[in-house]
Design an enzyme around this catalytic site. Structure first.
Site, mmCIF file in Angstrom:
data_model
loop_
_atom_site.group_PDB
_atom_site.id
_atom_site.type_symbol
_atom_site.label_atom_id
_atom_site.label_comp_id
_atom_site.label_asym_id
_atom_site.label_seq_id
_atom_site.Cartn_x
_atom_site.Cartn_y
_atom_site.Cartn_z
ATOM 1 N N GLY A 155 0.824 -1.203 0.000
ATOM 2 C CA GLY A 155 0.000 0.000 0.000
ATOM 3 C C GLY A 155 0.856 1.250 0.000
ATOM 4 N N GLY A 174 -0.542 4.428 0.398
ATOM 5 C CA GLY A 174 -1.326 5.533 0.926
ATOM 6 C C GLY A 174 -0.456 6.345 1.869
ATOM 7 N N PHE A 175 -1.081 7.034 2.795
ATOM 8 C CA PHE A 175 -0.319 7.880 3.713
ATOM 9 C C PHE A 175 0.667 7.072 4.549
ATOM 10 C CE2 PHE A 175 -4.176 10.543 3.102
ATOM 11 C CZ PHE A 175 -3.551 11.660 2.565
ATOM 12 N N GLY A 176 0.216 5.938 5.103
ATOM 13 C CA GLY A 176 1.084 5.143 5.960
ATOM 14 C C GLY A 176 2.221 4.511 5.202
ATOM 15 N N VAL A 224 -2.104 -7.709 -4.041
ATOM 16 C CA VAL A 224 -1.727 -8.753 -3.085
ATOM 17 C C VAL A 224 -2.935 -9.636 -2.810
ATOM 18 C CG1 VAL A 224 -0.954 -9.203 -0.723
ATOM 19 C CG2 VAL A 224 0.070 -7.338 -2.039
ATOM 20 N N GLU A 280 -18.745 17.709 3.796
ATOM 21 C CA GLU A 280 -18.082 18.416 2.702
ATOM 22 C C GLU A 280 -18.796 18.179 1.374
ATOM 23 O OE1 GLU A 280 -13.718 18.130 4.899
ATOM 24 O OE2 GLU A 280 -14.241 16.728 3.295
ATOM 25 N N ASP A 304 -5.523 2.606 8.420
ATOM 26 C CA ASP A 304 -6.901 2.169 8.624
ATOM 27 C C ASP A 304 -7.022 0.668 8.830
ATOM 28 O OD1 ASP A 304 -7.966 4.723 8.388
ATOM 29 O OD2 ASP A 304 -8.156 4.582 6.213
#
Length: 448
Positions: A16, A18-20, A84, A176, A320
């Site tokens: 992944g 993403g941010f992490g 994966v 939003e 997450d």
């Protein structure tokens, strides 16, 4: 077929980007290790602004960056565009969809989250969620085509359903999205249609709880509600969705602590957006089954204080996908919220603990620094709840909106994206126009 490690150095695999995952890889930039980043998309996505792609405010490249470009100058990183499908902790390999395997010495799993329809996955086709660019393109197509179809529809009931937009869930994404839809109807599309008045469109925000933005203090929640109503959004609280189809949704109210009688009603709508539930990637349960580690109800895998898995210190889970706790000295553990700062901090912490293990040092518990929450509602409307050394700082309205703008622009990936986004926002502010309104395929998905 097994893909070999690039060298004899320790091999860290990150699932992944993403941010992490991105922050973990960056933390290992100067380490004497080889890193392989595996992601099923070719881009890193700045998810907090994804709703702006869905509502035609920004083009996709403004909030996304190619993974390979991000690591062009990081020589110890190899990137793989792959999905994966399995993890074998005993063999220390990751299985890919094409049948190949990637061996690892240390593994960081940062596969993120997906939509949760609370056991009603059949609702997904009628009420798309917002997690990927493909989701954003589809929502944008549905929103714009609702106005276009209403322009050619003679039946008043059908036209009313086409001009009724429903957002389910009043967390930050839902708030939003609803606020922006109201702005599109009342300002962006004004004067562009001859048979309909876009400003007559109805935007509903449906929330099963007693208030919007429930993670924020009640005072800011009330401010957000007032700002939404000023924008023309109709907020329906304590309203639980019981059914969704292509023609609308069923909503139930009552039955709460006050003993109000149960009542059900239907909302005819041709455009419903789901922003109510999040579940961990299916990779969480797959990893839990492979390691014997328990997952929570949302599919997040329970981790040790240092973010590793019990019995498998070589595997760390962040973002997450992790049911992680923050371990501040002298304080009881607290759950880490599923927000981008938490994922970033966890990614860096997991990578730092890998380096400690390689150096023969003990790992340290993860400590999450909570900087607060922000949510924008619309033009000159937002709420901010910041944690400071002197106590919480809370404000709303235009100052909060400006703070939200600059904070999100600052955290975007790449100087070009920051400049483009700020320019687009400034242009939209003065002209009320949203320039990413191209729909490439009126029947399917749009892309830009």
């Amino acid at each position: 077929m097994q893909t070999p490690s690039p060298s004899a150095r320790p091999h860290v695999v990150i699932i992944g980007c993403g941010f992490g995952g991105l922050e973990a890889a960056r933390k290992l930039q100067r380490a004497d290790v080889d890193v392989t980043v595996i992601d099923k998309t070719n881009h890193h996505l700045f998810q907090p602004l994804l709703y702006q792609v869905a509502t035609a405010g920004l083009a996709a490249p403004s909030i996304a960056a190619p993974v390979r470009a991000l690591f062009r100058k990081q020589a110890n990183v190899t990137t793989l565009l792959a999905e994966v499908t399995g993890i074998d902790p005993a063999a220390r390999t990751v299985q890919l969809a094409d049948g190949s395997q990637v061996a690892y010495d240390h593994l960081i799993v940062a596969a993120g989250a997906t939509h949760s329809y609370f056991g009603h996955d059949e609702w997904a086709p009628a009420a798309p969620g917002l997690k990927t660019l493909a989701d954003a393109f589809e929502i944008r197509r549905r929103v714009l085509m609702s106005f276009e179809t209403a322009e050619t529809t003679a039946d008043p009931e059908r036209r009313r359903a086409l001009l009724t937009f429903v957002v389910i869930g009043a967390g930050p994404t839902g708030v939003e999205m609803a606020g922006t839809l109201a702005e599109i109807a009342k300002h962006t599309l004004a004067g562009e249609f001859r048979r309909i008045d876009p400003g007559s469109a109805q935007v509903l925000l449906v929330e099963g709880g007693p208030r919007v933005l429930q993670a924020m203090p009640e005072s800011l929640s009330q401010k957000a509600l007032e700002q939404l109503e000023r924008l023309g959004v109709e907020v329906r609280l304590n309203a639980r969705v019981t059914a969704i189809d292509n023609a609308g949704l069923e909503v139930q109210t009552g039955g709460g602590p006050d003993g109000a009688p149960l009542q059900s009603y239907r909302i005819p709508s041709s455009c419903v957006v789901w922003a109510a539930g999040v579940a961990a990637s299916p990779l969480g349960r797959l990893l839990g089954n492979a390691t014997g580690v328990e997952c929570d109800r949302a599919g997040r895998i329970k981790v040790e204080p240092d973010l590793s898995l019990a019995g498998h210190p070589e595997i760390s889970v962040v973002g997450d996908l992790a049911a992680a706790m923050s371990h501040a000295p002298g304080k009881p553990p607290k759950p880490v919220p599923g927000v981008s700062p938490g994922a970033k901090q966890a990614g860096r912490a997991a990578a730092a603990n890998i380096l400690r293990r390689l150096a023969g040092q003990p790992t340290v518990p993860f400590r999450y620094a909570d900087y607060g929450n922000l949510a924008t509602i619309g033009r000159n409307s937002a709420v901010v709840d910041l944690g400071t050394p002197f106590g919480p700082l809370r404000f709303s309205g235009r100052p909060a909106w400006l703070f939200w703008l600059f904070a999100h622009a600052y955290f975007l990936i790449g100087f070009r994206n920051r400049v483009v986004v700020m320019w687009d926002w400034a242009s939209a502010y003065w002209s009320f126009q949203r320039n990413a309104r191209v729909v490439a395929d009126v029947q399917g998905r749009s892309e830009s």
